[in-house]
Design a protein around this motif. Sequence first.
Motif, PDB file in Angstrom:
ATOM      1  N   THR A  56      -0.512   1.837   6.032  1.00  0.00           N
ATOM      2  CA  THR A  56      -0.159   1.495   4.651  1.00  0.00           C
ATOM      3  C   THR A  56      -0.842   0.200   4.217  1.00  0.00           C
ATOM      4  N   ILE A  57      -0.938  -0.768   5.122  1.00  0.00           N
ATOM      5  CA  ILE A  57      -1.609  -2.032   4.782  1.00  0.00           C
ATOM      6  C   ILE A  57      -3.086  -1.766   4.495  1.00  0.00           C
ATOM      7  N   ALA A  58      -3.704  -0.922   5.320  1.00  0.00           N
ATOM      8  CA  ALA A  58      -5.112  -0.579   5.100  1.00  0.00           C
ATOM      9  C   ALA A  58      -5.264   0.119   3.747  1.00  0.00           C
ATOM     10  N   ALA A  59      -4.350   1.048   3.449  1.00  0.00           N
ATOM     11  CA  ALA A  59      -4.411   1.734   2.159  1.00  0.00           C
ATOM     12  C   ALA A  59      -4.230   0.732   1.018  1.00  0.00           C
ATOM     13  N   GLY A  60      -3.413  -0.290   1.231  1.00  0.00           N
ATOM     14  CA  GLY A  60      -3.227  -1.348   0.236  1.00  0.00           C
ATOM     15  C   GLY A  60      -4.535  -2.099  -0.008  1.00  0.00           C
ATOM     16  N   LEU A  61      -5.257  -2.374   1.065  1.00  0.00           N
ATOM     17  CA  LEU A  61      -6.551  -3.059   0.931  1.00  0.00           C
ATOM     18  C   LEU A  61      -7.564  -2.196   0.188  1.00  0.00           C
ATOM     19  N   LEU A  62      -7.403  -0.885   0.340  1.00  0.00           N
ATOM     20  CA  LEU A  62      -8.386   0.046  -0.232  1.00  0.00           C
ATOM     21  C   LEU A  62      -7.929   0.652  -1.568  1.00  0.00           C
ATOM     22  N   HIS A  63      -6.751   0.233  -2.069  1.00  0.00           N
ATOM     23  CA  HIS A  63      -6.141   1.014  -3.159  1.00  0.00           C
ATOM     24  C   HIS A  63      -6.969   1.066  -4.443  1.00  0.00           C
ATOM     25  N   ASP A  64      -7.835   0.098  -4.670  1.00  0.00           N
ATOM     26  CA  ASP A  64      -8.663   0.124  -5.879  1.00  0.00           C
ATOM     27  C   ASP A  64     -10.127   0.402  -5.581  1.00  0.00           C
ATOM     28  N   CYS A  65     -10.448   0.729  -4.336  1.00  0.00           N
ATOM     29  CA  CYS A  65     -11.862   0.727  -3.940  1.00  0.00           C
ATOM     30  C   CYS A  65     -12.650   1.904  -4.516  1.00  0.00           C
ATOM     31  N   ILE A  66     -11.962   3.002  -4.838  1.00  0.00           N
ATOM     32  CA  ILE A  66     -12.674   4.133  -5.435  1.00  0.00           C
ATOM     33  C   ILE A  66     -12.680   3.988  -6.953  1.00  0.00           C
ATOM     34  N   GLU A  67     -11.514   3.676  -7.492  1.00  0.00           N
ATOM     35  CA  GLU A  67     -11.360   3.578  -8.943  1.00  0.00           C
ATOM     36  C   GLU A  67     -12.140   2.393  -9.516  1.00  0.00           C
ATOM     37  N   ASP A  68     -11.980   1.235  -8.907  1.00  0.00           N
ATOM     38  CA  ASP A  68     -12.601   0.025  -9.462  1.00  0.00           C
ATOM     39  C   ASP A  68     -13.753  -0.512  -8.631  1.00  0.00           C
ATOM     40  N   GLY A  69     -13.790  -0.138  -7.369  1.00  0.00           N
ATOM     41  CA  GLY A  69     -14.829  -0.669  -6.493  1.00  0.00           C
ATOM     42  C   GLY A  69     -16.003   0.280  -6.389  1.00  0.00           C
ATOM     43  N   LYS A  70     -16.849   0.024  -5.404  1.00  0.00           N
ATOM     44  CA  LYS A  70     -18.072   0.828  -5.306  1.00  0.00           C
ATOM     45  C   LYS A  70     -17.973   1.940  -4.265  1.00  0.00           C
TER      46      LYS A  70
END
Length: 491
Positions: free
Chosen positions: A64-78
Amino acid sequence: MDYLREIIDLMNSQANKDIELVSKAFTFSESVHSGQLRFSGEPYFIHVRETAKILAELGMSSTTIAAGLLHDCIEDGKATREEVEELFGKEILFLVEGVTKLGKLKYRGVERHNESLRKLFVAVSQDIRVIIIKLSDRLHNMRTLEYVPEHKQKRIATETLEIYAPLAYRLGIRKLSRPLEDHAFPFVYPEEYKKTKELLKTRNKEQFHKLDRFQKSIKKVLAKKNITEFTVDYRMKTLYSLYKKLARKDWNIEKIYDISALRIIVPSIEDCYRVFGIVHSTYRPLPGRIKDYIAFPKPNGYKALHTTIFTGYGNVVEIQIKTKQMHQESEYGIASHVGYKESVVENFSWIKKLLPFKNILSEKKEINFEDVPSWIKDLVEFQKTSGLEDEMRSDFFQQRIFVFTPKGDVVDLPINSTPIDFAYSIHSSIGDHIGGAKINGKMTSIETILNNGDIVEIVTKKQRSSKKKWLDHVKTASAKKHIKAAITKTN
Ligand code: MN
């Protein structure tokens, strides 16, 4: 400052695989968010890093912590979804996409009930961890709300106060519900916020040293009775909850007895009642304020013994007696169970069972009540005995379904509605020009009964197409009205 180290130190598990997973997500997220800035001018990565830290503080697992780190990586990140799946697996991708989906949810129902939006939230997220990530994400957004353009602030704060905070509260996560409320409060009710803050300031000045003296005397009393294993501390009422109470009590702060409360934490339930007995035989209790939430927990699972007593220093104070576990559960709620036994409660069949949704949550598996945390069982029991269950069943949800537009907008319709109802609820001209309907991507008859969670797309055609026989296949009053009007026109 080593921010990764900080998150790792907060984690329950210090196993290599957990540390590696979180480290990998940290590095990846930092790189895909590089160069992006928030409204505050800070690097975007700070937002996901802080979200992950909140999750670690809640005791969530490395996944869950990893998913928290990644939660915007597709929508807002590259990042792409393929990359996330390849590097972190299906489960983390599922959590990340769940959070993204929740973010897109714009409620556009016929009836705009906040309660329905809250339930919808639970239904759509499908996994409680998605909600916990979303709530943590929202908490960090609230902490930085002052930097957001002013015209957006009030909307975001209101949504927080009406949807997110009550949801966190319902899940028992006060560690989230309280700060969510307090951050939103000044943006939604600026005048009331100022007034409450002033009142509390004056009040605290008077109370503080009295409380301190009382704390010492109660420790002595307990020690004299051979109670040795206990801790005593204060909790102050948060501003927003004080405001809500003040509003109910004609703004008379004298009528509020639990602005500050003394918390006594002991090892067992038996100790709770012993300490309770000692307190009452030493101090005079205020009538009508004695509450046994151990025998009768609050609807959200809260357990403790509460009483308000005269301290002998010219004031009254609320005393809360509970075990460490009760305290833990009252602060972390559902999160305290998810964190430790994540695999067991992965599907959260029981929380779905609590919600009166039909198809979207239809249960194939029997629920193993062994897995259900006790406070949830208690909640179910409470609902049964208090008649709350009937209330939930008779509720709106028995008669309504939720379907989506291809863009993710939510449309709520009566049960047994068809794409014709859907089309008319979007716009009468769409209804009048239906050419066909796709349900979940497949062309289907426009008379098909819709199910909860269906994604519906209407294909329109140029010429008017309303037919009299459609009247037999619609449930909404507005569709009926428009069809009648359209067939009168053509005749
Ligand atoms: Mn975010």
